[in-house]
Design a protein around this motif. Structure first.
Motif, PDB file in Angstrom:
ATOM      1  N   SER A 176       7.587   8.807 -14.336  1.00  0.00           N
ATOM      2  CA  SER A 176       7.108   8.999 -12.969  1.00  0.00           C
ATOM      3  C   SER A 176       6.402   7.730 -12.500  1.00  0.00           C
ATOM      4  CB  SER A 176       6.146  10.183 -12.893  1.00  0.00           C
ATOM      5  OG  SER A 176       5.585  10.260 -11.599  1.00  0.00           O
ATOM      6  N   PHE A 177       7.044   7.005 -11.581  1.00  0.00           N
ATOM      7  CA  PHE A 177       6.422   5.807 -11.026  1.00  0.00           C
ATOM      8  C   PHE A 177       5.184   6.183 -10.224  1.00  0.00           C
ATOM      9  CE2 PHE A 177      10.962   4.259 -11.138  1.00  0.00           C
ATOM     10  CZ  PHE A 177      10.793   3.536 -12.302  1.00  0.00           C
ATOM     11  N   ALA A 178       5.236   7.303  -9.518  1.00  0.00           N
ATOM     12  CA  ALA A 178       4.094   7.736  -8.709  1.00  0.00           C
ATOM     13  C   ALA A 178       2.888   7.980  -9.613  1.00  0.00           C
ATOM     14  CB  ALA A 178       4.445   8.987  -7.921  1.00  0.00           C
ATOM     15  N   ALA A 179       3.098   8.665 -10.731  1.00  0.00           N
ATOM     16  CA  ALA A 179       1.995   8.919 -11.658  1.00  0.00           C
ATOM     17  C   ALA A 179       1.542   7.626 -12.326  1.00  0.00           C
ATOM     18  CB  ALA A 179       2.415   9.946 -12.699  1.00  0.00           C
ATOM     19  N   ALA A 180       2.490   6.758 -12.683  1.00  0.00           N
ATOM     20  CA  ALA A 180       2.133   5.496 -13.344  1.00  0.00           C
ATOM     21  C   ALA A 180       1.246   4.647 -12.453  1.00  0.00           C
ATOM     22  CB  ALA A 180       3.399   4.729 -13.734  1.00  0.00           C
ATOM     23  N   ASN A 181       1.472   4.705 -11.147  1.00  0.00           N
ATOM     24  CA  ASN A 181       0.647   3.919 -10.217  1.00  0.00           C
ATOM     25  C   ASN A 181      -0.806   4.379 -10.193  1.00  0.00           C
ATOM     26  OD1 ASN A 181       2.736   2.254  -9.476  1.00  0.00           O
ATOM     27  ND2 ASN A 181       3.175   3.305  -7.563  1.00  0.00           N
ATOM     28  N   THR A 182      -1.090   5.563 -10.730  1.00  0.00           N
ATOM     29  CA  THR A 182      -2.467   6.050 -10.765  1.00  0.00           C
ATOM     30  C   THR A 182      -3.121   5.774 -12.112  1.00  0.00           C
ATOM     31  OG1 THR A 182      -1.840   8.262 -11.507  1.00  0.00           O
ATOM     32  CG2 THR A 182      -1.932   7.889  -9.123  1.00  0.00           C
ATOM     33  N   GLY A 183      -2.406   5.127 -13.022  1.00  0.00           N
ATOM     34  CA  GLY A 183      -2.951   4.822 -14.341  1.00  0.00           C
ATOM     35  C   GLY A 183      -4.155   3.901 -14.251  1.00  0.00           C
ATOM     36  N   PRO A 184      -5.094   4.031 -15.192  1.00  0.00           N
ATOM     37  CA  PRO A 184      -6.332   3.226 -15.144  1.00  0.00           C
ATOM     38  C   PRO A 184      -6.091   1.716 -15.125  1.00  0.00           C
ATOM     39  CG  PRO A 184      -6.478   4.931 -16.830  1.00  0.00           C
ATOM     40  CD  PRO A 184      -5.074   4.956 -16.303  1.00  0.00           C
ATOM     41  N   ALA A 185      -5.122   1.219 -15.888  1.00  0.00           N
ATOM     42  CA  ALA A 185      -4.876  -0.232 -15.926  1.00  0.00           C
ATOM     43  C   ALA A 185      -4.399  -0.733 -14.564  1.00  0.00           C
ATOM     44  CB  ALA A 185      -3.853  -0.569 -16.998  1.00  0.00           C
ATOM     45  N   LEU A 186      -3.487  -0.005 -13.920  1.00  0.00           N
ATOM     46  CA  LEU A 186      -2.993  -0.436 -12.614  1.00  0.00           C
ATOM     47  C   LEU A 186      -4.048  -0.250 -11.530  1.00  0.00           C
ATOM     48  CD1 LEU A 186       0.722   0.719 -12.586  1.00  0.00           C
ATOM     49  CD2 LEU A 186      -0.173  -1.584 -12.711  1.00  0.00           C
ATOM     50  N   THR A 187      -4.825   0.815 -11.633  1.00  0.00           N
ATOM     51  CA  THR A 187      -5.885   1.042 -10.650  1.00  0.00           C
ATOM     52  C   THR A 187      -6.891  -0.107 -10.707  1.00  0.00           C
ATOM     53  OG1 THR A 187      -5.589   3.424 -10.801  1.00  0.00           O
ATOM     54  CG2 THR A 187      -7.667   2.651  -9.877  1.00  0.00           C
ATOM     55  N   ALA A 188      -7.248  -0.534 -11.914  1.00  0.00           N
ATOM     56  CA  ALA A 188      -8.170  -1.660 -12.059  1.00  0.00           C
ATOM     57  C   ALA A 188      -7.560  -2.929 -11.485  1.00  0.00           C
ATOM     58  CB  ALA A 188      -8.520  -1.860 -13.533  1.00  0.00           C
ATOM     59  N   SER A 189      -6.274  -3.141 -11.715  1.00  0.00           N
ATOM     60  CA  SER A 189      -5.585  -4.316 -11.174  1.00  0.00           C
ATOM     61  C   SER A 189      -5.583  -4.286  -9.654  1.00  0.00           C
ATOM     62  CB  SER A 189      -4.159  -4.369 -11.711  1.00  0.00           C
ATOM     63  OG  SER A 189      -3.475  -5.468 -11.186  1.00  0.00           O
ATOM     64  N   ASP A 209       0.835  -1.208   0.000  1.00  0.00           N
ATOM     65  CA  ASP A 209       0.000   0.000   0.000  1.00  0.00           C
ATOM     66  C   ASP A 209       0.864   1.251   0.000  1.00  0.00           C
ATOM     67  OD1 ASP A 209      -2.431  -1.304  -0.114  1.00  0.00           O
ATOM     68  OD2 ASP A 209      -2.780  -1.220   2.052  1.00  0.00           O
ATOM     69  N   THR A 210       1.924   1.242   0.797  1.00  0.00           N
ATOM     70  CA  THR A 210       2.839   2.388   0.842  1.00  0.00           C
ATOM     71  C   THR A 210       3.513   2.581  -0.508  1.00  0.00           C
ATOM     72  OG1 THR A 210       3.211   2.078   3.198  1.00  0.00           O
ATOM     73  CG2 THR A 210       4.862   3.347   1.997  1.00  0.00           C
ATOM     74  N   LEU A 211       3.950   1.492  -1.127  1.00  0.00           N
ATOM     75  CA  LEU A 211       4.620   1.596  -2.420  1.00  0.00           C
ATOM     76  C   LEU A 211       3.662   2.047  -3.525  1.00  0.00           C
ATOM     77  CD1 LEU A 211       6.974  -1.491  -2.185  1.00  0.00           C
ATOM     78  CD2 LEU A 211       7.592   0.933  -1.982  1.00  0.00           C
ATOM     79  N   TRP A 212       2.379   1.730  -3.400  1.00  0.00           N
ATOM     80  CA  TRP A 212       1.372   2.226  -4.346  1.00  0.00           C
ATOM     81  C   TRP A 212       1.229   3.730  -4.202  1.00  0.00           C
ATOM     82  CZ3 TRP A 212      -1.435   0.704  -8.382  1.00  0.00           C
ATOM     83  CH2 TRP A 212      -1.646  -0.664  -8.606  1.00  0.00           C
ATOM     84  N   GLU A 213       1.029   4.171  -2.965  1.00  0.00           N
ATOM     85  CA  GLU A 213       0.676   5.569  -2.705  1.00  0.00           C
ATOM     86  C   GLU A 213       1.880   6.502  -2.676  1.00  0.00           C
ATOM     87  OE1 GLU A 213      -2.453   6.542  -2.558  1.00  0.00           O
ATOM     88  OE2 GLU A 213      -3.190   4.484  -2.740  1.00  0.00           O
ATOM     89  N   ASN A 214       3.003   6.035  -2.190  1.00  0.00           N
ATOM     90  CA  ASN A 214       4.179   6.884  -1.985  1.00  0.00           C
ATOM     91  C   ASN A 214       5.462   6.152  -2.357  1.00  0.00           C
ATOM     92  OD1 ASN A 214       2.824   9.212  -0.641  1.00  0.00           O
ATOM     93  ND2 ASN A 214       2.263   7.606   0.789  1.00  0.00           N
ATOM     94  N   PRO A 215       5.666   5.825  -3.626  1.00  0.00           N
ATOM     95  CA  PRO A 215       6.902   5.122  -3.973  1.00  0.00           C
ATOM     96  C   PRO A 215       8.107   6.010  -3.648  1.00  0.00           C
ATOM     97  CG  PRO A 215       5.760   5.868  -5.948  1.00  0.00           C
ATOM     98  CD  PRO A 215       4.851   6.130  -4.796  1.00  0.00           C
ATOM     99  N   PRO A 216       9.165   5.419  -3.070  1.00  0.00           N
ATOM    100  CA  PRO A 216      10.323   6.237  -2.667  1.00  0.00           C
ATOM    101  C   PRO A 216      11.017   6.911  -3.848  1.00  0.00           C
ATOM    102  CG  PRO A 216      10.792   3.908  -2.392  1.00  0.00           C
ATOM    103  CD  PRO A 216       9.344   4.015  -2.742  1.00  0.00           C
ATOM    104  N   MET A 217      10.986   6.298  -4.999  1.00  0.00           N
ATOM    105  CA  MET A 217      11.520   6.919  -6.215  1.00  0.00           C
ATOM    106  C   MET A 217      10.314   7.377  -7.033  1.00  0.00           C
ATOM    107  SD  MET A 217      14.731   6.850  -5.846  1.00  0.00           S
ATOM    108  CE  MET A 217      15.269   7.395  -7.436  1.00  0.00           C
ATOM    109  N   ALA A 218       9.793   8.548  -6.690  1.00  0.00           N
ATOM    110  CA  ALA A 218       8.579   9.031  -7.343  1.00  0.00           C
ATOM    111  C   ALA A 218       8.800   9.299  -8.827  1.00  0.00           C
ATOM    112  CB  ALA A 218       8.084  10.290  -6.639  1.00  0.00           C
ATOM    113  N   ASN A 219       9.881   9.954  -9.160  1.00  0.00           N
ATOM    114  CA  ASN A 219      10.227  10.260 -10.549  1.00  0.00           C
ATOM    115  C   ASN A 219      11.633   9.749 -10.796  1.00  0.00           C
ATOM    116  OD1 ASN A 219       7.832  11.823 -11.123  1.00  0.00           O
ATOM    117  ND2 ASN A 219       8.705  13.360  -9.780  1.00  0.00           N
ATOM    118  N   TYR A 220      11.796   9.066 -11.892  1.00  0.00           N
ATOM    119  CA  TYR A 220      13.087   8.466 -12.151  1.00  0.00           C
ATOM    120  C   TYR A 220      13.241   8.278 -13.652  1.00  0.00           C
ATOM    121  CZ  TYR A 220      17.127   5.488 -11.364  1.00  0.00           C
ATOM    122  OH  TYR A 220      18.379   4.961 -11.346  1.00  0.00           O
TER     123      TYR A 220
END
Length: 172
Positions: free
Chosen positions: A44-57, A8-19
């Motif tokens: 941006s891993f943080a932004a990618a985690n909010t993508g529709p495909a991952l959100t559905a997963s 849950d933490t890695l979904w919401e707050n990945p330590p490497m937000a942009n890389y």
């Protein structure tokens, strides 16, 4: 439970937000956007985690589909050791400090500014201090006999934290 909290933490707050800054070698179109040769493209891993495909997963119950560890040939090679170290550290922390709690309201926590790393500026916590285990000055600890260990177990205060209870049950 700790594994779920970690994910849950890695979904919401990945330590490497942009890389992974990239620069296209030629003019191109990417995801409907025109890019010029040499333009900065920042993954941006943080932004990618909010993508529709991952959100559905995630909603379907696949809690580990986040991109905090990256994916494919560029995935973090030490993902499993890092997970194991983190889970072990948190278990030990809660075993030693079973009443550990956040000392401020969660919404008052502040994040360090920065384009790449995401981390809290401080993490105020409240807990009951414990006495550190004493070691002999000679560097080695003599082996305790069965009677000594039994006496120590009876004299030691019982830990009541949930992780301690689980470990006590596990080692019976």
């Amino acid at each position: 439970m700790i594994d779920e909290a970690l994910d849950d933490t890695l979904w919401e707050n990945p330590p490497m937000a942009n890389y992974a800054p990239h620069y296209p070698a030629t003019d191109m179109e990417f995801a409907g956007q025109q890019l010029q040769a040499g333009d900065l493209v920042l993954v941006s891993f943080a932004a990618a985690n909010t993508g529709p495909a991952l959100t559905a997963s995630r909603q379907a119950g696949s809690n580990r589909a986040h991109l905090a560890w990256s994916a494919g040939p560029h995935a973090c090679p030490s993902k499993e050791p890092a997970r194991h170290i983190t889970v072990t550290a948190i278990e030990n922390l809660f075993n030693e400090l079973p009443d550990l709690q956040l000392a401020v309201p969660e919404d008052s926590l502040t994040w360090r500014p920065g384009p790449f790393n995401r981390a809290l500026a401080t993490l105020p916590a409240r807990f009951t201090p414990v006495q550190p285990a004493r070691r002999s000055s000679g560097g080695s600890v003599p082996a305790a006999s069965g009677q000594d260990r039994a006496a120590d177990a009876q004299a030691a205060p019982a830990r009541t934290g949930r992780w301690s209870q689980f470990l006590n049950w596990l080692t019976r």
